[in-house]
Design a protein around this motif. Structure first.
Motif, PDB file in Angstrom:
ATOM      1  N   ARG A  70      51.384  47.817  39.714  1.00 29.89           N
ATOM      2  CA  ARG A  70      52.111  48.918  40.353  1.00 29.89           C
ATOM      3  C   ARG A  70      51.821  50.243  39.657  1.00 29.89           C
ATOM      4  O   ARG A  70      51.983  51.308  40.263  1.00 29.89           O
ATOM      5  N   GLU A  71      51.399  50.157  38.401  1.00 31.66           N
ATOM      6  CA  GLU A  71      51.066  51.354  37.631  1.00 31.66           C
ATOM      7  C   GLU A  71      49.564  51.592  37.722  1.00 31.66           C
ATOM      8  O   GLU A  71      48.765  50.783  37.259  1.00 31.66           O
ATOM      9  N   PRO A  72      49.147  52.704  38.355  1.00 34.18           N
ATOM     10  CA  PRO A  72      47.706  52.961  38.523  1.00 34.18           C
ATOM     11  C   PRO A  72      46.900  52.871  37.228  1.00 34.18           C
ATOM     12  O   PRO A  72      45.744  52.449  37.248  1.00 34.18           O
ATOM     13  N   ALA A  73      47.516  53.240  36.107  1.00 36.25           N
ATOM     14  CA  ALA A  73      46.793  53.237  34.833  1.00 36.25           C
ATOM     15  C   ALA A  73      46.391  51.837  34.390  1.00 36.25           C
ATOM     16  O   ALA A  73      45.472  51.688  33.577  1.00 36.25           O
ATOM     17  N   HIS A  74      47.063  50.801  34.903  1.00 36.54           N
ATOM     18  CA  HIS A  74      46.753  49.429  34.483  1.00 36.54           C
ATOM     19  C   HIS A  74      45.734  48.748  35.406  1.00 36.54           C
ATOM     20  O   HIS A  74      45.245  47.661  35.087  1.00 36.54           O
ATOM     21  N   ARG A  75      45.441  49.349  36.520  1.00 35.74           N
ATOM     22  CA  ARG A  75      44.602  48.660  37.512  1.00 35.74           C
ATOM     23  C   ARG A  75      43.182  48.426  37.018  1.00 35.74           C
ATOM     24  O   ARG A  75      42.592  47.380  37.283  1.00 35.74           O
ATOM     25  N   ALA A  76      42.630  49.374  36.303  1.00 35.84           N
ATOM     26  CA  ALA A  76      41.272  49.197  35.786  1.00 35.84           C
ATOM     27  C   ALA A  76      41.207  48.009  34.838  1.00 35.84           C
ATOM     28  O   ALA A  76      40.252  47.217  34.873  1.00 35.84           O
ATOM     29  N   ALA A  77      42.218  47.869  33.987  1.00 36.95           N
ATOM     30  CA  ALA A  77      42.234  46.750  33.041  1.00 36.95           C
ATOM     31  C   ALA A  77      42.308  45.416  33.771  1.00 36.95           C
ATOM     32  O   ALA A  77      41.685  44.430  33.355  1.00 36.95           O
ATOM     33  N   ILE A  78      43.052  45.378  34.870  1.00 34.45           N
ATOM     34  CA  ILE A  78      43.161  44.148  35.660  1.00 34.45           C
ATOM     35  C   ILE A  78      41.813  43.801  36.284  1.00 34.45           C
ATOM     36  O   ILE A  78      41.363  42.650  36.230  1.00 34.45           O
ATOM     37  N   THR A 110      44.288  47.704  46.242  1.00 32.74           N
ATOM     38  CA  THR A 110      43.620  48.349  47.376  1.00 32.74           C
ATOM     39  C   THR A 110      44.044  49.801  47.554  1.00 32.74           C
ATOM     40  O   THR A 110      43.438  50.531  48.343  1.00 32.74           O
ATOM     41  N   ALA A 111      45.059  50.221  46.825  1.00 33.03           N
ATOM     42  CA  ALA A 111      45.467  51.622  46.895  1.00 33.03           C
ATOM     43  C   ALA A 111      44.400  52.536  46.301  1.00 33.03           C
ATOM     44  O   ALA A 111      44.430  53.748  46.512  1.00 33.03           O
ATOM     45  N   ASP A 112      43.464  51.963  45.556  1.00 32.83           N
ATOM     46  CA  ASP A 112      42.371  52.710  44.946  1.00 32.83           C
ATOM     47  C   ASP A 112      41.065  52.252  45.584  1.00 32.83           C
ATOM     48  O   ASP A 112      40.704  51.077  45.485  1.00 32.83           O
ATOM     49  N   GLY A 113      40.347  53.167  46.222  1.00 32.37           N
ATOM     50  CA  GLY A 113      39.115  52.814  46.913  1.00 32.37           C
ATOM     51  C   GLY A 113      38.080  52.162  46.010  1.00 32.37           C
ATOM     52  O   GLY A 113      37.283  51.330  46.463  1.00 32.37           O
ATOM     53  N   THR A 114      38.087  52.498  44.732  1.00 37.32           N
ATOM     54  CA  THR A 114      37.125  51.907  43.800  1.00 37.32           C
ATOM     55  C   THR A 114      37.279  50.407  43.732  1.00 37.32           C
ATOM     56  O   THR A 114      36.289  49.651  43.726  1.00 37.32           O
ATOM     57  N   TRP A 115      38.505  49.946  43.683  1.00 36.30           N
ATOM     58  CA  TRP A 115      38.750  48.506  43.536  1.00 36.30           C
ATOM     59  C   TRP A 115      38.658  47.780  44.874  1.00 36.30           C
ATOM     60  O   TRP A 115      38.501  46.566  44.905  1.00 36.30           O
ATOM     61  N   GLN A 116      38.748  48.508  45.969  1.00 39.09           N
ATOM     62  CA  GLN A 116      38.547  47.885  47.281  1.00 39.09           C
ATOM     63  C   GLN A 116      37.173  47.242  47.362  1.00 39.09           C
ATOM     64  O   GLN A 116      37.011  46.140  47.898  1.00 39.09           O
ATOM     65  N   ARG A 117      36.155  47.921  46.815  1.00 33.00           N
ATOM     66  CA  ARG A 117      34.803  47.369  46.863  1.00 33.00           C
ATOM     67  C   ARG A 117      34.726  46.042  46.120  1.00 33.00           C
ATOM     68  O   ARG A 117      34.047  45.113  46.549  1.00 33.00           O
ATOM     69  N   HIS A 118      35.428  45.945  44.997  1.00 35.01           N
ATOM     70  CA  HIS A 118      35.429  44.707  44.218  1.00 35.01           C
ATOM     71  C   HIS A 118      36.049  43.564  45.023  1.00 35.01           C
ATOM     72  O   HIS A 118      35.569  42.427  44.967  1.00 35.01           O
ATOM     73  N   ILE A 119      37.108  43.863  45.745  1.00 36.91           N
ATOM     74  CA  ILE A 119      37.778  42.840  46.552  1.00 36.91           C
ATOM     75  C   ILE A 119      36.866  42.382  47.679  1.00 36.91           C
ATOM     76  O   ILE A 119      36.758  41.186  47.961  1.00 36.91           O
ATOM     77  N   GLU A 120      36.190  43.320  48.300  1.00 36.08           N
ATOM     78  CA  GLU A 120      35.281  42.979  49.397  1.00 36.08           C
ATOM     79  C   GLU A 120      34.146  42.082  48.911  1.00 36.08           C
ATOM     80  O   GLU A 120      33.840  41.051  49.529  1.00 36.08           O
ATOM     81  N   THR A 121      33.507  42.460  47.811  1.00 40.48           N
ATOM     82  CA  THR A 121      32.349  41.704  47.330  1.00 40.48           C
ATOM     83  C   THR A 121      32.739  40.328  46.800  1.00 40.48           C
ATOM     84  O   THR A 121      31.896  39.425  46.739  1.00 40.48           O
ATOM     85  N   ALA A 122      34.002  40.145  46.441  1.00 41.31           N
ATOM     86  CA  ALA A 122      34.466  38.843  45.945  1.00 41.31           C
ATOM     87  C   ALA A 122      34.940  37.929  47.067  1.00 41.31           C
ATOM     88  O   ALA A 122      35.458  36.847  46.818  1.00 41.31           O
TER      89      ALA A 122
END
Length: 210
Positions: A70-78, A110-122
């Protein structure tokens, strides 16, 4: 928190379960404890439990990741802990809680377009589409919101179409659960607003014309 994170590595499954339960209680009530968990390397260890932990450890680990996401700052680490593939795997779990927790975490990512690509490719689009027809309405609503997030990014539209998500989203327009209905309509509206052809596909699937 550091001691609990260290306990996630032990081979004693009972201790692992106790640690995940305690960690969830702490991070859900304290931003400082959230930061301490991340700094102690807790996210990769929680991710490992998604794959190899007991059902209790999986449930609490996925719930913690949902909370942290829920915290945008933690999403990259996840994402960097390679949590996305096991979260996608849990979308097909027969355990309702695991499904819901995974859908909630992915919805936040998915709230961050950068991580959307990761979800799609997986392979996440197909798994998310399957979640649109599960029995739990909260899981379906979270999944609708994930698609709404992704539909706001035109680069995700072909992946949404390829996963045949439009038909399942249209079916949910008649839902009695307002949050689910809103999420489905939001995703479809974003698609239709981006391209007239998508509006035709939605209408052909039984949805209202844009």
């Amino acid at each position: 928190v550091r001691h609990l994170v260290a306990t996630l590595d032990v081979t004693n499954v009972s201790a692992q379960e106790t640690a995940t339960v305690a960690l969830y209680r702490q991070v859900s009530g304290s931003t400082e404890d959230e930061e301490a968990l991340v700094e102690a390397g807790g996210i990769p260890k929680l991710t490992a439990l998604l794959l190899g932990g007991t059902q209790i450890a999986q449930a609490k680990s996925s719930k913690i990741l949902w909370h942290l996401s829920r915290e945008p700052a933690h999403r990259a680490a996840i994402v960097h802990a390679e949590s996305i593939p096991p979260l996608i795997m849990l979308l097909d779990s027969e355990d309702i809680k695991l499904q819901r927790n995974a859908a909630g975490t992915l919805r936040n990512l998915t709230a961050d377009g950068t991580w959307q690509r990761h979800i799609e490719t997986a392979g996440g689009m197909e798994a998310l589409t399957r979640c649109l027809s599960v029995s739990n309405p909260e899981t379906r609503a979270l999944t609708c919101e994930a698609f709404w997030n992704m539909a706001g990014d035109r680069s995700s539209h072909l992946a949404i179409l390829g996963a045949n998500a439009i038909l399942e989203l249209v079916k949910l327009l008649d839902s009695d659960y307002e949050r689910e209905q809103l999420g489905a309509s939001g995703a479809l509206w974003a698609m239709a607003a981006a391209h007239a052809e998508y509006g035709v596909l939605i209408a052909d699937a039984g949805g209202l014309p844009p």
